[in-house]
Write an enzyme that holds these catalytic residues in place. Structure first.
Site, PDB file in Angstrom:
ATOM      1  N   HIS A   1      14.351  19.272   2.744  1.00 58.78           N
ATOM      2  CA  HIS A   1      13.444  20.375   3.094  1.00 58.78           C
ATOM      3  C   HIS A   1      11.965  20.047   2.897  1.00 58.78           C
ATOM      4  CE1 HIS A   1      13.292  25.077   3.476  1.00 58.78           C
ATOM      5  NE2 HIS A   1      12.903  24.439   4.577  1.00 58.78           N
TER       6      HIS A   1
ATOM      7  N   ASP B   1      20.090  25.961  -5.107  1.00 59.01           N
ATOM      8  CA  ASP B   1      19.202  26.589  -4.134  1.00 59.01           C
ATOM      9  C   ASP B   1      19.370  28.108  -4.219  1.00 59.01           C
ATOM     10  OD1 ASP B   1      17.512  27.104  -2.047  1.00 59.01           O
ATOM     11  OD2 ASP B   1      18.560  25.895  -0.573  1.00 59.01           O
ATOM     12  N   ASP B   2      18.328  28.818  -4.642  1.00 64.01           N
ATOM     13  CA  ASP B   2      18.328  30.286  -4.729  1.00 64.01           C
ATOM     14  C   ASP B   2      19.253  30.824  -5.819  1.00 64.01           C
ATOM     15  OD1 ASP B   2      16.650  30.116  -2.571  1.00 64.01           O
ATOM     16  OD2 ASP B   2      17.902  31.263  -1.189  1.00 64.01           O
TER      17      ASP B   2
ATOM     18  N   ASP C   1      15.674  25.935  -7.459  1.00 70.31           N
ATOM     19  CA  ASP C   1      14.337  25.755  -6.896  1.00 70.31           C
ATOM     20  C   ASP C   1      13.485  27.008  -6.984  1.00 70.31           C
ATOM     21  OD1 ASP C   1      15.851  27.104  -4.999  1.00 70.31           O
ATOM     22  OD2 ASP C   1      15.259  25.858  -3.310  1.00 70.31           O
ATOM     23  N   GLN C   2      14.116  28.184  -7.076  1.00 71.29           N
ATOM     24  CA  GLN C   2      13.411  29.445  -7.327  1.00 71.29           C
ATOM     25  C   GLN C   2      14.455  30.493  -7.670  1.00 71.29           C
ATOM     26  OE1 GLN C   2      12.543  28.380  -3.735  1.00 71.29           O
ATOM     27  NE2 GLN C   2      14.604  29.015  -3.220  1.00 71.29           N
TER      28      GLN C   2
ATOM     29  N   CYS D   1      11.333  27.558  -1.256  1.00 72.14           N
ATOM     30  CA  CYS D   1      11.995  26.243  -1.288  1.00 72.14           C
ATOM     31  C   CYS D   1      11.045  25.065  -1.099  1.00 72.14           C
ATOM     32  CB  CYS D   1      13.069  26.175  -0.204  1.00 72.14           C
ATOM     33  SG  CYS D   1      14.294  27.476  -0.252  1.00 72.14           S
TER      34      CYS D   1
END
Length: 585
Positions: free
Chosen positions: A138, A37-38, A344-345, A77
């Site tokens: 999420h 995540d991130d 995710d990004q 997200c």
């Protein structure tokens, strides 16, 4: 003799059928999909980082394929994960916001991944796979009441879920600040200032005898100020227990969640899932809470990295990747398991805590970050390993997308793709196995929430990769590499600069996106722009109007959807996780 010969035919046929069934089962791999995540593309060692220690992610890359042009379908997200799960642009499922709020913040929101959407977990479950999602979801929870679980992972093809239904936030960890600081300033402090000025002005006028102001006016204004302050205190007090909790399947197991050894707990549960299902085909999605803020790590990793709290979290996540790889080897499943690692990004470059410590990662040479479609926001790590099937140590520079996981996994599992909808992802196996040298994506479309932001074109007969921006975010302060004044970049209105004609870059020559091309610099400028416009128009014709899952009505908090593990009002306190661990000792 005749009877004996007749008996041999069905036995031989039966053996043949059994062999074919066994062969088919053996040819279907297991899947372990790891999503950070991130995490920035500049964070892992295998992507060039020299100071963060990621030996296990690097080991994965050494044993498989490293994608250097791997793209998230969205720089946020919720929409990115919707695209990953369904193989479709998030705008097709309604998971693309038209407002400033691009993700779910509250557990008691009614929006989420529609039940009509088909995830790769649904397809694999129908093929006999055991499926689990551990970590962050999420993508919504409930629709109409707090027990319908219409958006829950178990309603989208997963047999088992253990994790957080929403996301990890600073507000979930005491002492880490709040993501609502800007909103509180607008909704609370500005109105309070206006009330204070009004009260002071009316008091002075009344004192001077210029205006007769009834006492009731002062009382009403003071009550209004008290109400605003009371609502703020309630919000800050109750947000953490109401939104930051762990679930196991449909049951809340820890509310509010505890960060103590959280990574170790989730990793151990993932390992147990692998061991429980070693004899059957399985799909494990391990969706890390790392390295989204609030940052956390156990005592074994805290203070050990060269990059502060962020580096500690990255290195702890890398440890978890190693644990999963070790379990696969221990169970002798490594050669029959496709492992995928991504984020995710891109890294959240604006993440700086109240002490001035940088809590965001590195996007390497790329501009921008999370929440915008400059390369730093969407170009992410992409690693796939399947020993004996995918060549070890291969590096592929062709554009690929996290949407490609859907058709890749489905095809390998023997599942037909849905025929009643457009699947935007492409099977990666021909590219990974060298059967083709070019990406199957000629065009990719980059949305900033609901709005088409940019188009990427990889011509078949060229080495160029063109990217055209229809608008770009206004970075602030001027000259910065992000939107620090608003914490994330927004997608419309005065937050963006429209471009007529579009900004054009050739990423093969300018991956940093520093030098937009002009007709004087690129003789084919107009031809390229026209081709990309036509592609965008054809793409727009394939879109259908669907309910907006991230509308204000769907993202706002609804008390009747609020899940709570206790019956005592909104206190919502329980810790079944710790009780279960103690009971198992």
């Amino acid at each position: 003799m005749s009877k004996s010969r007749n008996m041999r035919v069905p036995v031989s046929l039966l053996l043949l059928l059994l062999w074919e069934a066994h062969s088919h089962a053996a040819s279907r791999p297991n899947f372990v999909l790891l999503m950070a995540d991130d995490l920035g593309i500049g964070d892992p060692g295998c992507y060039g980082n020299k100071t963060l220690r990621t030996p296990n992610i690097d080991r994965l890359a050494e044993g498989g394929v490293k994608l250097t042009h791997h793209l998230a379908a969205s720089p946020l997200c919720t929409p990115s994960r919707a695209a990953f799960m369904t193989g479709r642009y998030p705008i097709r499922s309604g998971m693309a916001s038209e407002s400033l709020m691009g993700v779910f913040i509250f557990s008691a929101s009614s929006g989420g991944l529609p039940t009509s959407e088909i995830t790769f977990a649904k397809l694999l479950k129908n093929q006999g796979y055991s499926t689990a999602l551990i970590g962050k979801w999420h993508l919504g929870t409930n629709c109409h009441n707090k027990t319908d679980f219409c958006h829950h992972p178990l309603s989208h093809g997963f047999d088992y879920f253990h994790g957080i239904p929403v996301t990890n936030l600073r507000d979930c960890k005491p002492g880490e600040g709040s993501v609502f600081t800007g909103g509180v300033r607008v909704v609370v402090f500005i109105p309070l200032q206006m009330i204070a000025i009004t009260l002071l002005t009316l008091a002075v006028l009344r004192f001077l005898g210029l205006v007769h102001v009834p006492v009731g006016v002062f009382v009403c204004l003071l009550c209004l100020a008290a109400t605003i302050l009371g609502l703020l205190v309630c919000f800050l007090h109750y947000f953490r227990p109401l939104n930051c909790f762990l679930m196991r399947n449909h049951e809340i197991t820890q509310q509010p969640l505890s960060y103590d050894n959280l990574m170790q707990r989730l990793t151990a549960d993932a390992a147990q899932f692998l061991r429980r299902n070693a004899g059957t085909p399985f799909l494990l999605v391990l969706s890390y809470l790392h390295v989204h803020t609030a940052l956390f790590s156990s005592k074994d990793f805290a203070g050990k990295s060269k990059h502060g709290t962020y580096g500690d979290a990255v290195e702890e996540m890398d440890w978890s990747v190693g644990q999963i790889l070790n379990v696969l080897e221990e169970l002798k499943l490594a050669n029959n398991t496709l492992v995928y690692f991504t984020s995710d990004q891109g890294a959240h470059v604006e993440e700086v805590n109240t002490k001035g410590e940088v809590h965001g990662g590195s996007n390497g040479i790329y501009k921008g970050g999370k929440a915008n479609n400059w390369e730093g926001g969407i170009r992410v790590p992409g690693i796939l390993r399947w020993p004996g099937v995918i060549q070890a140590g291969l590096v592929i520079d062709e554009p690929t997308s996290n949407m490609d996981v859907f058709p890749t996994v489905a095809n390998l599992a023997g599942s037909p793709l849905p025929e009643d909808r457009i699947i935007d992802g492409r099977d990666l196996m021909p590219l990974l196995q060298g059967k083709t040298q070019h990406s199957d994506h000629e065009f990719l479309f980059h949305y900033c929430n609901f709005y088409l932001n940019a188009v990427r074109w990889r011509p078949r007969n060229s080495t160029s990769v063109w990217k055209a921006f229809f608008f770009t975010p206004k970075f602030s302060p001027e000259g910065a590499n992000g939107c620090f004044s608003t914490h994330v970049c927004f997608c419309h209105g005065h937050f963006v600069t429209p471009h007529h004609p579009p900004l054009l870059f050739d990423l093969s020559r300018d991956p940093r996106e520093r030098n937009p091309l002009s007709p004087a610099m690129e003789p084919r400028y107009q031809e390229i722009i026209d081709t990309m416009r036509r592609a965008a128009e054809r793409h727009a014709e394939t879109l259908q109007e669907v309910p907006n899952q991230l509308s204000l009505g769907n993202v706002m908090w609804k008390p009747w959807l609020q899940m709570c593990c206790s019956a005592s009002g909104l206190s919502c306190q329980c810790d079944r996780e710790t009780a279960a661990r103690r009971a198992s000792r």
